[in-house]
Design a protein around this motif. Sequence first.
Motif, PDB file in Angstrom:
ATOM      1  N   ASP A 156       2.706  10.668  -1.897  1.00 10.77           N
ATOM      2  CA  ASP A 156       3.119  12.020  -1.523  1.00 10.77           C
ATOM      3  C   ASP A 156       3.203  12.176  -0.049  1.00 10.77           C
ATOM      4  OD1 ASP A 156       2.827  12.049  -4.308  1.00 10.77           O
ATOM      5  OD2 ASP A 156       1.680  13.883  -4.137  1.00 10.77           O
ATOM      6  N   VAL A 157       1.722  11.943   0.541  1.00 10.24           N
ATOM      7  CA  VAL A 157       1.795  12.237   1.898  1.00 10.24           C
ATOM      8  C   VAL A 157       2.421  11.144   2.877  1.00 10.24           C
ATOM      9  CG1 VAL A 157      -0.019  12.018   3.908  1.00 10.24           C
ATOM     10  CG2 VAL A 157      -0.565  13.079   1.396  1.00 10.24           C
ATOM     11  N   ALA A 158       2.654   9.888   2.222  1.00  9.76           N
ATOM     12  CA  ALA A 158       3.265   9.021   3.062  1.00  9.76           C
ATOM     13  C   ALA A 158       4.857   9.123   3.159  1.00  9.76           C
ATOM     14  CB  ALA A 158       3.211   7.517   2.492  1.00  9.76           C
ATOM     15  N   PRO A 165       1.032  -1.316   0.023  1.00  9.35           N
ATOM     16  CA  PRO A 165       0.083  -0.095   0.105  1.00  9.35           C
ATOM     17  C   PRO A 165       0.869   1.185   0.172  1.00  9.35           C
ATOM     18  CG  PRO A 165      -0.679  -1.531   1.801  1.00  9.35           C
ATOM     19  CD  PRO A 165       0.564  -2.153   1.229  1.00  9.35           C
ATOM     20  N   ARG A 166       0.284   2.128  -0.740  1.00  9.73           N
ATOM     21  CA  ARG A 166       1.238   3.348  -0.666  1.00  9.73           C
ATOM     22  C   ARG A 166       1.180   4.141   0.649  1.00  9.73           C
ATOM     23  NH1 ARG A 166      -2.307   5.466  -5.724  1.00  9.73           N
ATOM     24  NH2 ARG A 166      -3.978   4.479  -4.310  1.00  9.73           N
ATOM     25  N   ALA A 215       1.509   3.820 -12.890  1.00 10.60           N
ATOM     26  CA  ALA A 215       0.419   3.168 -12.399  1.00 10.60           C
ATOM     27  C   ALA A 215       0.436   3.148 -11.094  1.00 10.60           C
ATOM     28  CB  ALA A 215       0.131   1.911 -13.119  1.00 10.60           C
ATOM     29  N   TYR A 216       1.377   2.466 -10.285  1.00 11.14           N
ATOM     30  CA  TYR A 216       1.607   2.316  -8.853  1.00 11.14           C
ATOM     31  C   TYR A 216       1.428   3.588  -8.068  1.00 11.14           C
ATOM     32  CZ  TYR A 216       3.337   1.497  -4.013  1.00 11.14           C
ATOM     33  OH  TYR A 216       3.333   1.237  -2.792  1.00 11.14           O
ATOM     34  N   ARG A 220       9.117  -1.829  -0.291  1.00 16.39           N
ATOM     35  CA  ARG A 220       9.411  -1.683  -1.696  1.00 16.39           C
ATOM     36  C   ARG A 220       8.366  -2.419  -2.591  1.00 16.39           C
ATOM     37  NH1 ARG A 220      15.496  -4.170  -1.682  1.00 16.39           N
ATOM     38  NH2 ARG A 220      15.278  -4.814   0.485  1.00 16.39           N
ATOM     39  N   THR A 221       8.275  -1.927  -3.424  1.00 15.69           N
ATOM     40  CA  THR A 221       7.484  -2.626  -4.521  1.00 15.69           C
ATOM     41  C   THR A 221       8.296  -3.667  -5.411  1.00 15.69           C
ATOM     42  OG1 THR A 221       8.160  -0.772  -6.160  1.00 15.69           O
ATOM     43  CG2 THR A 221       6.074  -0.507  -5.094  1.00 15.69           C
TER      44      THR A 221
END
Length: 485
Positions: free
Chosen positions: A449-451, A42-43, A440-441, A105-106
């Motif tokens: 941005d907030v995270a 999750p972002r 896309a992610y 990490r993705t």
Amino acid sequence: MTRTTTARRPPSGRAARSPVEAPYLTRAERVARGRALRAEVPRAAHAEFTPGAGRADPLELLANQDTARLPELLPIRYGRMAVSPFTFYRGAALPMASDLVDTPRTGLRVQACGDAHCANFGMFASPERRLMFDANDFDETLPGPWEWDVKRLAASLEIAARDNGYPGRTRREIVLAAVAAYRTAMRGFAADTSLDVWYAAADIDSVRSRFEHVIRGSRAERFAKSIDKAKTKDNLGTLARFAGVTDDGARIVAEPPLIVPVSELTESRSDPAAAMDGLREVLAAYRTSLEPERRVLLDRYRLVDVARKVVGVGSVGTRSWMFLMLGEDVTDPLFLQAKEAGPSVLERFLGPSEYPNAGQRVVVGQRMMQAVSDIFLGWVRVDGFDGRTRDFYVRQLRDWKGSADLARMVPKAMRAYGELCGWTLARAHARTGDRLAIAAYLGSGTAFDVAVREFAVAYADQTERDHAALVDAIADGRVTARADM
């Protein structure tokens, strides 16, 4: 006698792999891959930074690096790092890499800078003699997670803004704007062709146009002066700054311990002529890493003097040499810098580089990430320094090089500067990674941005604690530092 080995391509079976190792996928499949990763990582999870009791001691990590550095220069390193939390952060790429290992990490890889803090961006000349803006330090470059570069940039802006005394709301806006610039740029690059992405660049005219709402009045005057100042940092300007003319011709002027001519170094005093012969061998070996037309140009110049030069913050203690070369006379100088290259700080956590020569790792990574690179960029391996084999990369010392004066920036200017760094980093990542999947992610919203902004705040708090620990270690004598260098 110093011995050198020529620069070589990776041997058969060890050819460098692209950061993108997946089989061919359609655009739709790559977009779907990126969106699917939102469920796996999750972002909002990128806000996480909770150092536990098992966190590696940053001062011990830095001390481990010291074993490969010149001991007489280490007090300068720690003196520079102790100035502020931001200067500490600049020298602490290894501690941060150690901290990032346990963050989400993705799995999408790019050619990572490895040290993408905001002071590692700046101006320099292109081969076409345009003034460009780009990342300008690649000592730690390695294929790796794109998120690590973004977090290092974001945290650096938070820390620099704190050093400038900006209030919390202003710092928040600066960091959010930089990360948003990365995200929106990546989404823009996802819509472009691969060639369009490769050709994308930021010259100073486009920077001026993009940020004309900020570059006004007195700031416009300062911006123009910074451009003029950068253009004086050519080879003639460098000659005036670092050299003088003696009975023996042009020679580099000593400024110990920051600049020490090779003839004055302890290991060279007994036979300075032999030392110079060895350094000529180094140049001859480096020459083989250049393209044939660049070799023709290099051959127009002859080596006349060499000095050891202290550079940067994180690099202090590594071996860095400045080579003064002349063409027909002193009106045609060429200054080259040979900078020691060791393993990237990322290699400890991501595995070794696929290039056997660390200088080649830096050069290849720089060429992948920068829109344009120095025409003299190359590498060499040297046997004979302290009885050890050492790798170096070589470039021009100062070719219209200019950097932002972060300490004097007003908040509006730092926000614009952070946005420019974010765009530049996105372009570098889009060149080497799966830009469609990353875009896309990230999506069109501000969740990422907030995270990352929350991460930046937490990491800035940690950096202040780490900086205080260094200051305490200096005060009680556990670390030796020079505050005047």
